[in-house]
Write a protein that holds these residues in place. Sequence first.
Motif, mmCIF file in Angstrom:
data_model
loop_
_atom_site.group_PDB
_atom_site.id
_atom_site.type_symbol
_atom_site.label_atom_id
_atom_site.label_comp_id
_atom_site.label_asym_id
_atom_site.label_seq_id
_atom_site.Cartn_x
_atom_site.Cartn_y
_atom_site.Cartn_z
ATOM 1 N N ASN A 1 46.998 49.097 5.280
ATOM 2 C CA ASN A 1 47.689 47.869 5.702
ATOM 3 C C ASN A 1 49.060 48.206 6.272
ATOM 4 O O ASN A 1 49.787 49.048 5.740
ATOM 5 C CB ASN A 1 47.866 46.916 4.525
ATOM 6 C CG ASN A 1 48.670 45.689 4.926
ATOM 7 O OD1 ASN A 1 48.183 44.838 5.661
ATOM 8 N ND2 ASN A 1 49.912 45.608 4.478
ATOM 9 N N SER B 1 53.464 39.264 7.563
ATOM 10 C CA SER B 1 53.519 40.443 6.694
ATOM 11 C C SER B 1 53.117 40.104 5.270
ATOM 12 O O SER B 1 52.767 41.003 4.493
ATOM 13 C CB SER B 1 54.941 41.035 6.698
ATOM 14 O OG SER B 1 55.233 41.622 7.942
ATOM 15 N N SER C 1 52.388 46.000 7.242
ATOM 16 C CA SER C 1 53.133 44.746 7.349
ATOM 17 C C SER C 1 54.356 44.973 8.232
ATOM 18 O O SER C 1 55.490 44.681 7.864
ATOM 19 C CB SER C 1 53.541 44.250 5.956
ATOM 20 O OG SER C 1 52.416 43.738 5.275
ATOM 21 N N SER D 1 48.966 39.678 5.728
ATOM 22 C CA SER D 1 48.217 40.902 6.024
ATOM 23 C C SER D 1 47.746 41.662 4.788
ATOM 24 O O SER D 1 46.573 42.047 4.712
ATOM 25 C CB SER D 1 49.067 41.809 6.927
ATOM 26 O OG SER D 1 48.355 42.952 7.307
ATOM 27 N N ALA E 1 49.808 43.046 10.382
ATOM 28 C CA ALA E 1 50.387 41.727 10.655
ATOM 29 C C ALA E 1 50.534 41.530 12.157
ATOM 30 O O ALA E 1 50.976 42.432 12.869
ATOM 31 C CB ALA E 1 51.742 41.604 9.965
#
Length: 205
Positions: free
Chosen positions: A42, A151, A44, A154, A72
């Motif tokens: 991930n 953010s 962000s 996400s 994001a």
Amino acid sequence: MAIFDTRIRADHPHFRNIKVSYTSWFLDAFNYAIAINMDVLNLSIGGPDYLDLPFVEKVWEITANNIIMVSAIGNDGPLYGTLNNPADQSDVIGVGGIDYSDHIASFSSRGMSTWEIPHGYGRVKPDVVAYGREIMGSKISTGCKQLSGTSVASPVVAGVVCLLVSIIPENRRKEIPDHPTQMIVFFSLPSVARLEWVRRFLSHH
């Protein structure tokens, strides 16, 4: 997906509250993700990094290694054509934000990936949305506070992806559909249908 303790002191010059990051930091992190054979990553973060070729190419390398990247989409809405990179790339799941009325949050970036238009066509993003306005999160010190932004949305999507990937045996995870669009279709299936897909996949491989 994991959270790493960097063991870097609070006053380290690279991590002051100046909201600056460098490509080399991301390249190091991405290389580490590849080295440990991570399943889901991930981000962000976002920005006009489509002009940063080493960054873009490393994202391609990440996804070529069948690491699912979730990122994001950005907080530059409500105008169209405001997508942030790397969420605007075709091989990355771009996450937008919605409010508790299930409406697209005004700040959530949206529209076409404008940087591709001169040499091809723009793709409409985000790929998926999650709650991203006034979400309760923890403070750095103690207690909780409200957070807003893509953010925030996400990592929720990344967490869901992690849970769903976990139904596939660890030694077979790199064989699942590696294109984000395929993943979204797969993950949107009802749980029974998803398990049936996994059963059929394993029986034919």
